[in-house]
Motif scaffolding. Structure first.
Motif, PDB file in Angstrom:
ATOM      1  N   THR A 143     -36.265   2.830  10.150  1.00  0.00           N
ATOM      2  CA  THR A 143     -36.862   4.083  10.613  1.00  0.00           C
ATOM      3  C   THR A 143     -37.622   4.806   9.515  1.00  0.00           C
ATOM      4  O   THR A 143     -38.392   5.720   9.808  1.00  0.00           O
ATOM      5  CB  THR A 143     -35.778   5.025  11.167  1.00  0.00           C
ATOM      6  OG1 THR A 143     -34.844   5.318  10.144  1.00  0.00           O
ATOM      7  CG2 THR A 143     -35.087   4.414  12.367  1.00  0.00           C
ATOM      8  N   PHE A 144     -37.428   4.443   8.271  1.00  0.00           N
ATOM      9  CA  PHE A 144     -38.136   5.095   7.180  1.00  0.00           C
ATOM     10  C   PHE A 144     -39.609   4.726   7.213  1.00  0.00           C
ATOM     11  O   PHE A 144     -39.978   3.579   7.475  1.00  0.00           O
ATOM     12  CB  PHE A 144     -37.550   4.707   5.814  1.00  0.00           C
ATOM     13  CG  PHE A 144     -36.180   5.267   5.577  1.00  0.00           C
ATOM     14  CD1 PHE A 144     -35.981   6.634   5.528  1.00  0.00           C
ATOM     15  CD2 PHE A 144     -35.102   4.433   5.405  1.00  0.00           C
ATOM     16  CE1 PHE A 144     -34.725   7.162   5.302  1.00  0.00           C
ATOM     17  CE2 PHE A 144     -33.841   4.947   5.177  1.00  0.00           C
ATOM     18  CZ  PHE A 144     -33.655   6.315   5.129  1.00  0.00           C
ATOM     19  N   VAL A 145     -40.442   5.701   6.918  1.00  0.00           N
ATOM     20  CA  VAL A 145     -41.883   5.484   6.878  1.00  0.00           C
ATOM     21  C   VAL A 145     -42.249   5.076   5.461  1.00  0.00           C
ATOM     22  O   VAL A 145     -41.747   5.640   4.489  1.00  0.00           O
ATOM     23  CB  VAL A 145     -42.633   6.771   7.286  1.00  0.00           C
ATOM     24  CG1 VAL A 145     -44.130   6.593   7.184  1.00  0.00           C
ATOM     25  CG2 VAL A 145     -42.226   7.180   8.675  1.00  0.00           C
ATOM     26  N   SER A 146     -43.137   4.144   5.366  1.00  0.00           N
ATOM     27  CA  SER A 146     -43.561   3.681   4.056  1.00  0.00           C
ATOM     28  C   SER A 146     -44.316   4.784   3.320  1.00  0.00           C
ATOM     29  O   SER A 146     -45.111   5.508   3.901  1.00  0.00           O
ATOM     30  CB  SER A 146     -44.424   2.436   4.238  1.00  0.00           C
ATOM     31  OG  SER A 146     -45.483   2.417   3.372  1.00  0.00           O
ATOM     32  N   VAL A 147     -44.069   4.940   2.030  1.00  0.00           N
ATOM     33  CA  VAL A 147     -44.692   5.987   1.233  1.00  0.00           C
ATOM     34  C   VAL A 147     -46.164   5.677   0.994  1.00  0.00           C
ATOM     35  O   VAL A 147     -46.996   6.576   0.970  1.00  0.00           O
ATOM     36  CB  VAL A 147     -43.940   6.134  -0.107  1.00  0.00           C
ATOM     37  CG1 VAL A 147     -44.606   7.170  -0.991  1.00  0.00           C
ATOM     38  CG2 VAL A 147     -42.498   6.512   0.148  1.00  0.00           C
ATOM     39  N   ASN A 148     -46.482   4.419   0.838  1.00  0.00           N
ATOM     40  CA  ASN A 148     -47.846   4.022   0.533  1.00  0.00           C
ATOM     41  C   ASN A 148     -48.312   3.038   1.606  1.00  0.00           C
ATOM     42  O   ASN A 148     -48.272   1.832   1.410  1.00  0.00           O
ATOM     43  CB  ASN A 148     -47.894   3.379  -0.860  1.00  0.00           C
ATOM     44  CG  ASN A 148     -49.302   3.199  -1.334  1.00  0.00           C
ATOM     45  OD1 ASN A 148     -50.227   3.688  -0.723  1.00  0.00           O
ATOM     46  ND2 ASN A 148     -49.461   2.477  -2.429  1.00  0.00           N
ATOM     47  N   PRO A 149     -48.788   3.552   2.752  1.00  0.00           N
ATOM     48  CA  PRO A 149     -49.181   2.631   3.818  1.00  0.00           C
ATOM     49  C   PRO A 149     -50.436   1.840   3.438  1.00  0.00           C
ATOM     50  O   PRO A 149     -51.274   2.332   2.687  1.00  0.00           O
ATOM     51  CB  PRO A 149     -49.450   3.557   5.008  1.00  0.00           C
ATOM     52  CG  PRO A 149     -49.782   4.865   4.399  1.00  0.00           C
ATOM     53  CD  PRO A 149     -49.003   4.940   3.115  1.00  0.00           C
ATOM     54  N   PRO A 150     -50.576   0.645   3.938  1.00  0.00           N
ATOM     55  CA  PRO A 150     -51.758  -0.158   3.602  1.00  0.00           C
ATOM     56  C   PRO A 150     -53.015   0.447   4.221  1.00  0.00           C
ATOM     57  O   PRO A 150     -52.984   1.030   5.298  1.00  0.00           O
ATOM     58  CB  PRO A 150     -51.456  -1.524   4.208  1.00  0.00           C
ATOM     59  CG  PRO A 150     -50.432  -1.259   5.246  1.00  0.00           C
ATOM     60  CD  PRO A 150     -49.657  -0.063   4.803  1.00  0.00           C
ATOM     61  N   SER A 151     -54.110   0.329   3.524  1.00  0.00           N
ATOM     62  CA  SER A 151     -55.368   0.869   4.037  1.00  0.00           C
ATOM     63  C   SER A 151     -56.319  -0.276   4.346  1.00  0.00           C
ATOM     64  O   SER A 151     -56.192  -1.381   3.829  1.00  0.00           O
ATOM     65  CB  SER A 151     -55.999   1.806   3.012  1.00  0.00           C
ATOM     66  OG  SER A 151     -56.379   1.084   1.869  1.00  0.00           O
ATOM     67  N   SER A 152     -57.296   0.018   5.199  1.00  0.00           N
ATOM     68  CA  SER A 152     -58.246  -1.017   5.588  1.00  0.00           C
ATOM     69  C   SER A 152     -59.532  -0.952   4.756  1.00  0.00           C
ATOM     70  O   SER A 152     -60.492  -1.637   5.076  1.00  0.00           O
ATOM     71  CB  SER A 152     -58.580  -0.884   7.073  1.00  0.00           C
ATOM     72  OG  SER A 152     -59.164   0.382   7.308  1.00  0.00           O
ATOM     73  N   LYS A 153     -59.566  -0.109   3.731  1.00  0.00           N
ATOM     74  CA  LYS A 153     -60.752  -0.028   2.890  1.00  0.00           C
ATOM     75  C   LYS A 153     -60.845  -1.260   1.993  1.00  0.00           C
ATOM     76  O   LYS A 153     -59.841  -1.792   1.547  1.00  0.00           O
ATOM     77  CB  LYS A 153     -60.710   1.220   2.010  1.00  0.00           C
ATOM     78  CG  LYS A 153     -60.812   2.508   2.787  1.00  0.00           C
ATOM     79  CD  LYS A 153     -61.022   3.721   1.908  1.00  0.00           C
ATOM     80  CE  LYS A 153     -60.166   3.737   0.672  1.00  0.00           C
ATOM     81  NZ  LYS A 153     -60.306   4.945  -0.120  1.00  0.00           N
ATOM     82  N   THR A 154     -62.069  -1.676   1.729  1.00  0.00           N
ATOM     83  CA  THR A 154     -62.249  -2.787   0.808  1.00  0.00           C
ATOM     84  C   THR A 154     -62.203  -2.247  -0.622  1.00  0.00           C
ATOM     85  O   THR A 154     -62.752  -1.179  -0.905  1.00  0.00           O
ATOM     86  CB  THR A 154     -63.603  -3.489   1.045  1.00  0.00           C
ATOM     87  OG1 THR A 154     -64.640  -2.524   0.892  1.00  0.00           O
ATOM     88  CG2 THR A 154     -63.670  -4.089   2.438  1.00  0.00           C
ATOM     89  N   PRO A 155     -61.549  -2.938  -1.515  1.00  0.00           N
ATOM     90  CA  PRO A 155     -61.453  -2.445  -2.889  1.00  0.00           C
ATOM     91  C   PRO A 155     -62.812  -2.514  -3.584  1.00  0.00           C
ATOM     92  O   PRO A 155     -63.585  -3.449  -3.392  1.00  0.00           O
ATOM     93  CB  PRO A 155     -60.441  -3.383  -3.548  1.00  0.00           C
ATOM     94  CG  PRO A 155     -60.470  -4.616  -2.710  1.00  0.00           C
ATOM     95  CD  PRO A 155     -60.814  -4.178  -1.319  1.00  0.00           C
ATOM     96  N   THR A 156     -63.093  -1.494  -4.368  1.00  0.00           N
ATOM     97  CA  THR A 156     -64.357  -1.479  -5.104  1.00  0.00           C
ATOM     98  C   THR A 156     -64.140  -2.132  -6.463  1.00  0.00           C
ATOM     99  O   THR A 156     -63.130  -1.906  -7.116  1.00  0.00           O
ATOM    100  CB  THR A 156     -64.856  -0.041  -5.297  1.00  0.00           C
ATOM    101  OG1 THR A 156     -63.858   0.690  -6.009  1.00  0.00           O
ATOM    102  CG2 THR A 156     -65.103   0.638  -3.957  1.00  0.00           C
ATOM    103  N   THR A 157     -65.101  -2.931  -6.867  1.00  0.00           N
ATOM    104  CA  THR A 157     -65.027  -3.574  -8.175  1.00  0.00           C
ATOM    105  C   THR A 157     -65.992  -2.872  -9.114  1.00  0.00           C
ATOM    106  O   THR A 157     -67.135  -2.594  -8.758  1.00  0.00           O
ATOM    107  CB  THR A 157     -65.384  -5.069  -8.077  1.00  0.00           C
ATOM    108  OG1 THR A 157     -66.682  -5.178  -7.510  1.00  0.00           O
ATOM    109  CG2 THR A 157     -64.388  -5.812  -7.195  1.00  0.00           C
ATOM    110  N   LEU A 158     -65.506  -2.574 -10.284  1.00  0.00           N
ATOM    111  CA  LEU A 158     -66.337  -1.913 -11.273  1.00  0.00           C
ATOM    112  C   LEU A 158     -67.123  -2.953 -12.060  1.00  0.00           C
ATOM    113  O   LEU A 158     -66.596  -4.006 -12.416  1.00  0.00           O
ATOM    114  CB  LEU A 158     -65.471  -1.083 -12.222  1.00  0.00           C
ATOM    115  CG  LEU A 158     -64.657   0.034 -11.560  1.00  0.00           C
ATOM    116  CD1 LEU A 158     -63.734   0.669 -12.583  1.00  0.00           C
ATOM    117  CD2 LEU A 158     -65.586   1.062 -10.970  1.00  0.00           C
ATOM    118  N   GLY A 159     -68.376  -2.642 -12.330  1.00  0.00           N
ATOM    119  CA  GLY A 159     -69.194  -3.571 -13.113  1.00  0.00           C
ATOM    120  C   GLY A 159     -68.812  -3.507 -14.579  1.00  0.00           C
ATOM    121  O   GLY A 159     -68.556  -2.441 -15.135  1.00  0.00           O
TER     122      GLY A 159
END
Length: 55
Positions: free
Chosen positions: A30-46
Motif C-alpha cells: 500500500t505504500f506509494v513509491s517516493v520516486n515514481p518512474p517518469s516517461s521523460k527521455t533523459p537528456t545527455t549533456l555534450g
C-alpha cells in the motif's frame, strides 16, 4: 537424527509464509513509491575534449 524430522519446522515455515503473504505483504504494497518512474527521455549533456596545456 533430529534435524531430519520435518514435524516442527514444516509447521513453522507454513505459519511464517502465511503471515508474510496474508498480513505483511498487503501492508507493504500500500505504500506509494517516493520516486515514481517518469516517461521523460533523459537528456545527455555534450562533452568537449580537455585541452591539455603541454600538448
Amino acid at each position: 537424527m533430529p534435524q531430519l524430522n520435518p514435524n516442527p519446522w514444516f509447521f513453522i515455515m507454513i505459519i511464517t509464509w502465511l503471515t508474510y503473504s496474508l498480513i505483511i505483504q498487503p501492508k507493504l504494497l500500500t505504500f506509494v513509491s517516493v520516486n515514481p518512474p517518469s516517461s521523460k527521455t533523459p537528456t545527455t549533456l555534450g562533452t568537449s575534449p580537455w585541452t591539455w596545456p603541454w600538448t
